[in-house]
Design a protein around this motif. Structure first.
Motif, PDB file in Angstrom:
ATOM      1  N   MET A   1       0.822  -1.225   0.000  1.00  0.00           N
ATOM      2  CA  MET A   1       0.000   0.000   0.000  1.00  0.00           C
ATOM      3  C   MET A   1       0.851   1.269   0.000  1.00  0.00           C
ATOM      4  O   MET A   1       0.372   2.327  -0.401  1.00  0.00           O
ATOM      5  N   ARG A   2       2.093   1.173   0.472  1.00  0.00           N
ATOM      6  CA  ARG A   2       3.027   2.307   0.487  1.00  0.00           C
ATOM      7  C   ARG A   2       2.440   3.544   1.163  1.00  0.00           C
ATOM      8  O   ARG A   2       2.638   4.675   0.710  1.00  0.00           O
ATOM      9  N   GLY A   3       1.691   3.311   2.209  1.00  0.00           N
ATOM     10  CA  GLY A   3       1.143   4.436   2.954  1.00  0.00           C
ATOM     11  C   GLY A   3      -0.133   5.026   2.397  1.00  0.00           C
ATOM     12  O   GLY A   3      -0.697   5.954   2.984  1.00  0.00           O
ATOM     13  N   VAL A   4      -0.608   4.516   1.257  1.00  0.00           N
ATOM     14  CA  VAL A   4      -1.847   5.035   0.661  1.00  0.00           C
ATOM     15  C   VAL A   4      -3.046   4.420   1.392  1.00  0.00           C
ATOM     16  O   VAL A   4      -3.149   3.196   1.487  1.00  0.00           O
ATOM     17  N   PRO A   5      -3.967   5.224   1.911  1.00  0.00           N
ATOM     18  CA  PRO A   5      -5.146   4.663   2.587  1.00  0.00           C
ATOM     19  C   PRO A   5      -5.989   3.815   1.637  1.00  0.00           C
ATOM     20  O   PRO A   5      -6.228   4.210   0.492  1.00  0.00           O
ATOM     21  N   HIS A   6      -6.416   2.653   2.120  1.00  0.00           N
ATOM     22  CA  HIS A   6      -7.277   1.758   1.349  1.00  0.00           C
ATOM     23  C   HIS A   6      -8.584   1.541   2.103  1.00  0.00           C
ATOM     24  O   HIS A   6      -8.581   1.412   3.331  1.00  0.00           O
ATOM     25  N   HIS A   7      -9.672   1.482   1.369  1.00  0.00           N
ATOM     26  CA  HIS A   7     -11.001   1.318   1.949  1.00  0.00           C
ATOM     27  C   HIS A   7     -11.685   0.081   1.362  1.00  0.00           C
ATOM     28  O   HIS A   7     -11.381  -0.358   0.258  1.00  0.00           O
ATOM     29  N   LEU A   8     -12.628  -0.483   2.117  1.00  0.00           N
ATOM     30  CA  LEU A   8     -13.442  -1.637   1.741  1.00  0.00           C
ATOM     31  C   LEU A   8     -12.644  -2.934   1.640  1.00  0.00           C
ATOM     32  O   LEU A   8     -12.969  -3.828   0.866  1.00  0.00           O
ATOM     33  N   LEU A   9     -11.593  -3.021   2.432  1.00  0.00           N
ATOM     34  CA  LEU A   9     -10.902  -4.277   2.666  1.00  0.00           C
ATOM     35  C   LEU A   9     -11.281  -4.745   4.066  1.00  0.00           C
ATOM     36  O   LEU A   9     -11.347  -3.931   4.997  1.00  0.00           O
ATOM     37  N   ASP A  10     -11.547  -6.040   4.227  1.00  0.00           N
ATOM     38  CA  ASP A  10     -11.804  -6.616   5.558  1.00  0.00           C
ATOM     39  C   ASP A  10     -12.973  -5.942   6.280  1.00  0.00           C
ATOM     40  O   ASP A  10     -12.869  -5.591   7.459  1.00  0.00           O
ATOM     41  N   VAL A  11     -14.086  -5.791   5.591  1.00  0.00           N
ATOM     42  CA  VAL A  11     -15.233  -5.114   6.211  1.00  0.00           C
ATOM     43  C   VAL A  11     -16.291  -6.085   6.724  1.00  0.00           C
ATOM     44  O   VAL A  11     -17.258  -5.665   7.361  1.00  0.00           O
ATOM     45  N   CYS A  12     -16.138  -7.385   6.449  1.00  0.00           N
ATOM     46  CA  CYS A  12     -17.105  -8.356   6.975  1.00  0.00           C
ATOM     47  C   CYS A  12     -16.418  -9.694   7.202  1.00  0.00           C
ATOM     48  O   CYS A  12     -15.282  -9.902   6.774  1.00  0.00           O
ATOM     49  N   GLU A  13     -17.121 -10.581   7.885  1.00  0.00           N
ATOM     50  CA  GLU A  13     -16.559 -11.870   8.261  1.00  0.00           C
ATOM     51  C   GLU A  13     -16.930 -12.953   7.250  1.00  0.00           C
ATOM     52  O   GLU A  13     -17.966 -12.866   6.587  1.00  0.00           O
TER      53      GLU A  13
END
Length: 297
Positions: free
Chosen positions: A57-69
């Motif tokens: 990711m090199r410090g770039v914010p990422h969204h919608l990873l690991d949001v549910c089981e």
């Protein structure tokens, strides 16, 4: 009419390199990434889904990873709602949203602004459907809707179509785009893509993809859930069930399945005339930068 907020989408097949390109572009333009992948939303599905690592990711914010089981139900409507929320937050921070992934419907739900149903699923009906094989589900669907156009092997989509019919929700989704999107496509010639798929598969197997699935099962992920995910998780589950004579036999079958899936991905994306396809034999990064600069100007 007010100008729509602008987002950038980076799409492509498995093993195309879209994730790493997305990171480089987000670094260049002060962006944050919203993942558009139907399997990476689940915790613990890392190697098999090709989930980007914290180092990558090199410090770039990422969204919608690991949001549910694992075992949770997660629909396109769920994705769209969370993606809208993430994108609006990125825009509010003055950053550029980058929608990066290979799940075509997820990307389109955001870039095209599908107006999706918010009806709650009928869990009893879903349990009934889960007892049937994918061919049986498809026969049910074509009997109820003879003109339907859905991949007969896509269990999730077939089931969702049956659920919509059962609930009386038969309308095609209308569209109302919330954003103006620049779509960039990452593609390779067939032989190069096959080589990239094989290299990535070998690397992930060496990194412990079999153990990842073994751990998921140990921690309660159901066989039905893993089989519905398709590709890596389906084949590795079958391997652990003893359906293949060797790891090599399973890997060869999985490689062929991934290549077929990548071909279907390209067929989907090629239907969209608004995608700017980058020349990967040249400097794709600079090509993308030029397009983004013009788009954001």
């Amino acid at each position: 009419m007010p100008e729509l907020p602008r987002i950038v989408a980076v799409v492509g097949t498995n093993a195309s390199g879209k994730s790493s390109l997305g990171v480089r572009l987000a670094q260049r333009f002060g962006g944050e990434i919203v993942s558009a992948d139907s399997r990476q939303v689940f915790r613990g599905l890392d190697l098999g889904s090709g989930k980007i690592s914290p180092e990558e990711m090199r410090g770039v914010p990422h969204h919608l990873l690991d949001v549910c089981e694992p075992n949770d139900f997660f629909s396109m409507a769920d994705f769209q709602a969370l993606a809208y929320r993430a994108i609006d937050g990125i825009l509010a921070r003055g950053n550029v949203p980058f929608l990066v992934g290979g799940t075509g419907l997820y990307v389109a739900s955001v870039t095209e602004g599908y107006q999706l149903s918010d009806r709650a699923p009928n869990l009893r009906y879903r349990e009934e459907l889960e007892t049937k094989t994918t061919p049986e589900l498809y026969e049910m669907l074509v009997s109820a809707a003879p003109g339907v156009e859905i991949d007969r092997n896509n269990r999730n989509r077939v089931m969702r179509a049956l659920e919509k019919l059962e609930s009386g929700d038969t309308k095609e989704p209308s569209r109302e785009a919330k954003y103006r999107a620049l779509k960039l496509g990452v593609s390779w010639d067939r032989e190069t893509l096959k080589k990239r798929i094989d290299e990535r598969l070998e690397r992930r197997m060496n990194e412990g993809m079999v153990d990842e699935v073994r751990t998921l099962i140990k921690n309660g992920a159901s066989r039905e859930f893993l089989m519905k995910l398709g590709l890596e998780y389906r084949f590795l589950t079958r391997y652990l069930d003893g359906e293949f004579d060797s790891e090599r036999e399973m890997t060869e079958a999985l490689s062929a399945a991934i290549k077929k899936f990548a071909k279907r991905q390209m067929t989907w994306f090629r239907r969209d005339p608004d995608i700017h396809w980058l020349d990967m034999t040249g400097d794709a990064y600079e090509q993308a930068c030029a397009l983004i600069e013009g788009f954001l100007a």
